[in-house]
Write a protein that holds these residues in place. Structure first.
Motif, PDB file in Angstrom:
ATOM      1  N   GLY A  99       0.498   2.881  13.352  1.00  0.00           N
ATOM      2  CA  GLY A  99       1.566   3.327  12.636  1.00  0.00           C
ATOM      3  C   GLY A  99       2.015   2.627  11.489  1.00  0.00           C
ATOM      4  O   GLY A  99       3.174   3.023  10.872  1.00  0.00           O
ATOM      5  N   ARG A 100       1.287   1.707  10.976  1.00  0.00           N
ATOM      6  CA  ARG A 100       1.561   0.987   9.754  1.00  0.00           C
ATOM      7  C   ARG A 100       1.250   2.127   8.519  1.00  0.00           C
ATOM      8  O   ARG A 100       0.240   3.011   8.531  1.00  0.00           O
ATOM      9  N   HIS A 101       2.270   1.562   7.571  1.00  0.00           N
ATOM     10  CA  HIS A 101       1.926   2.646   6.375  1.00  0.00           C
ATOM     11  C   HIS A 101       0.978   1.950   5.580  1.00  0.00           C
ATOM     12  O   HIS A 101       1.183   0.706   5.098  1.00  0.00           O
ATOM     13  N   VAL A 102      -0.088   2.283   5.027  1.00  0.00           N
ATOM     14  CA  VAL A 102      -1.135   1.737   4.313  1.00  0.00           C
ATOM     15  C   VAL A 102      -1.459   2.462   3.113  1.00  0.00           C
ATOM     16  O   VAL A 102      -1.142   3.829   3.004  1.00  0.00           O
ATOM     17  N   ASP A 103      -2.197   1.764   2.111  1.00  0.00           N
ATOM     18  CA  ASP A 103      -2.576   2.690   0.819  1.00  0.00           C
ATOM     19  C   ASP A 103      -3.923   3.706   1.067  1.00  0.00           C
ATOM     20  O   ASP A 103      -3.720   4.724   0.458  1.00  0.00           O
ATOM     21  N   ARG A 104      -4.788   3.322   2.112  1.00  0.00           N
ATOM     22  CA  ARG A 104      -5.707   4.393   2.342  1.00  0.00           C
ATOM     23  C   ARG A 104      -6.187   4.469   3.702  1.00  0.00           C
ATOM     24  O   ARG A 104      -6.193   3.257   4.654  1.00  0.00           O
ATOM     25  N   LEU A 105      -6.136   5.368   4.137  1.00  0.00           N
ATOM     26  CA  LEU A 105      -6.436   5.892   5.647  1.00  0.00           C
ATOM     27  C   LEU A 105      -7.993   6.304   5.703  1.00  0.00           C
ATOM     28  O   LEU A 105      -8.605   6.625   4.593  1.00  0.00           O
ATOM     29  N   THR A 106      -8.616   5.811   6.880  1.00  0.00           N
ATOM     30  CA  THR A 106     -10.226   6.314   6.846  1.00  0.00           C
ATOM     31  C   THR A 106     -10.156   7.466   8.227  1.00  0.00           C
ATOM     32  O   THR A 106      -9.159   7.447   8.941  1.00  0.00           O
ATOM     33  N   ARG A 107     -11.158   8.403   7.767  1.00  0.00           N
ATOM     34  CA  ARG A 107     -11.221   9.246   8.848  1.00  0.00           C
ATOM     35  C   ARG A 107     -12.232   9.069  10.035  1.00  0.00           C
ATOM     36  O   ARG A 107     -13.324   8.773   9.885  1.00  0.00           O
ATOM     37  N   HIS A 108     -11.605   9.117  11.036  1.00  0.00           N
ATOM     38  CA  HIS A 108     -12.211   8.738  12.447  1.00  0.00           C
ATOM     39  C   HIS A 108     -12.708   9.852  13.263  1.00  0.00           C
ATOM     40  O   HIS A 108     -11.763  10.759  13.651  1.00  0.00           O
ATOM     41  N   HIS A 109     -13.938  10.152  13.445  1.00  0.00           N
ATOM     42  CA  HIS A 109     -14.294  11.398  14.105  1.00  0.00           C
ATOM     43  C   HIS A 109     -14.155  11.007  15.496  1.00  0.00           C
ATOM     44  O   HIS A 109     -14.929  10.115  16.257  1.00  0.00           O
ATOM     45  N   LEU A 110     -13.287  11.745  16.269  1.00  0.00           N
ATOM     46  CA  LEU A 110     -13.043  11.303  17.708  1.00  0.00           C
ATOM     47  C   LEU A 110     -14.390  11.524  18.455  1.00  0.00           C
ATOM     48  O   LEU A 110     -14.409  11.072  19.697  1.00  0.00           O
ATOM     49  N   VAL A 111     -15.163  12.522  18.099  1.00  0.00           N
ATOM     50  CA  VAL A 111     -16.454  12.773  18.554  1.00  0.00           C
ATOM     51  C   VAL A 111     -17.400  12.327  17.506  1.00  0.00           C
ATOM     52  O   VAL A 111     -17.430  12.918  16.451  1.00  0.00           O
ATOM     53  N   PRO A 112     -18.003  11.187  17.688  1.00  0.00           N
ATOM     54  CA  PRO A 112     -18.688  10.499  16.388  1.00  0.00           C
ATOM     55  C   PRO A 112     -19.811  11.819  15.955  1.00  0.00           C
ATOM     56  O   PRO A 112     -20.411  12.305  16.719  1.00  0.00           O
ATOM     57  N   ARG A 113     -19.918  11.694  14.657  1.00  0.00           N
ATOM     58  CA  ARG A 113     -20.865  12.386  14.091  1.00  0.00           C
ATOM     59  C   ARG A 113     -22.492  12.346  14.649  1.00  0.00           C
ATOM     60  O   ARG A 113     -23.060  13.336  14.713  1.00  0.00           O
ATOM     61  N   THR A 114     -22.642  11.155  14.913  1.00  0.00           N
ATOM     62  CA  THR A 114     -24.105  10.954  15.426  1.00  0.00           C
ATOM     63  C   THR A 114     -24.308  11.688  16.706  1.00  0.00           C
ATOM     64  O   THR A 114     -25.542  11.745  17.403  1.00  0.00           O
ATOM     65  N   ARG A 115     -23.188  11.881  17.473  1.00  0.00           N
ATOM     66  CA  ARG A 115     -23.375  12.754  18.859  1.00  0.00           C
ATOM     67  C   ARG A 115     -23.141  14.038  18.748  1.00  0.00           C
ATOM     68  O   ARG A 115     -23.206  14.660  19.784  1.00  0.00           O
ATOM     69  N   HIS A 116     -23.045  14.600  17.290  1.00  0.00           N
ATOM     70  CA  HIS A 116     -22.664  16.243  17.576  1.00  0.00           C
ATOM     71  C   HIS A 116     -23.599  16.960  17.746  1.00  0.00           C
ATOM     72  O   HIS A 116     -23.520  18.158  18.473  1.00  0.00           O
ATOM     73  N   SER A 117     -24.975  16.574  17.901  1.00  0.00           N
ATOM     74  CA  SER A 117     -26.087  17.328  18.047  1.00  0.00           C
ATOM     75  C   SER A 117     -26.641  17.072  19.589  1.00  0.00           C
ATOM     76  O   SER A 117     -27.707  17.572  20.176  1.00  0.00           O
ATOM     77  N   ASN A 118     -25.920  16.318  20.389  1.00  0.00           N
ATOM     78  CA  ASN A 118     -26.187  15.790  21.621  1.00  0.00           C
ATOM     79  C   ASN A 118     -26.065  17.162  22.520  1.00  0.00           C
ATOM     80  O   ASN A 118     -25.084  17.873  22.570  1.00  0.00           O
ATOM     81  N   ARG A 119     -26.948  17.188  23.567  1.00  0.00           N
ATOM     82  CA  ARG A 119     -26.842  18.428  24.562  1.00  0.00           C
ATOM     83  C   ARG A 119     -25.674  18.357  25.329  1.00  0.00           C
ATOM     84  O   ARG A 119     -25.148  19.623  25.355  1.00  0.00           O
ATOM     85  N   ARG A 120     -25.298  17.390  25.761  1.00  0.00           N
ATOM     86  CA  ARG A 120     -23.701  17.387  26.276  1.00  0.00           C
ATOM     87  C   ARG A 120     -22.827  17.846  25.520  1.00  0.00           C
ATOM     88  O   ARG A 120     -21.956  18.389  26.043  1.00  0.00           O
TER      89      ARG A 120
END
Length: 110
Positions: free
Chosen positions: A13-34
């Motif tokens: 909840g902190r106000h910061v100058d820059r936010l980062t985008r966090h993929h809740l389903v990691p991009r490295t796992r997008h092609s995973n069969r499950r």
């Protein structure tokens, strides 16, 4: 997932100058069969949380990408984890430019 308030971390909840985008389903796992079986394609690519750098680093220091995909793929599940909750409580009152020392975030991966 709704858009975050500009400049406000969705975990601490902190106000910061820059936010980062966090993929809740990691991009490295997008092609995973499950992953393909359990998630709709558009949901996977749009399931994003906007986090400050310290919160983002801490999430990735605590969990493997496989664990993030399977158990912590919502902002709510991340907030409920005791290790994340402790960190969020600790950092919430720190100034926007505060960066914790690396040792503080490295508490074993699950």
């Amino acid at each position: 997932m709704g858009a975050a308030e500009p400049g406000r971390c969705e975990l601490c909840g902190r106000h910061v100058d820059r936010l980062t985008r966090h993929h809740l389903v990691p991009r490295t796992r997008h092609s995973n069969r499950r992953n393909k079986r359990d998630f709709d394609r558009s949901d996977v690519t749009h399931r994003i949380a906007w986090l400050c750098r310290p919160c983002h680093d801490h999430v990735h220091a605590v969990f493997t990408e496989k664990t993030l995909e399977r158990e912590y793929n919502t902002l709510e599940s991340l907030r409920e984890d005791p290790a994340i909750a402790r960190f969020v409580d600790w950092i919430a009152d720190k100034p926007p430019d505060f960066r914790p020392p690396m040792g503080r975030r490295m508490k074993g991966r699950r």
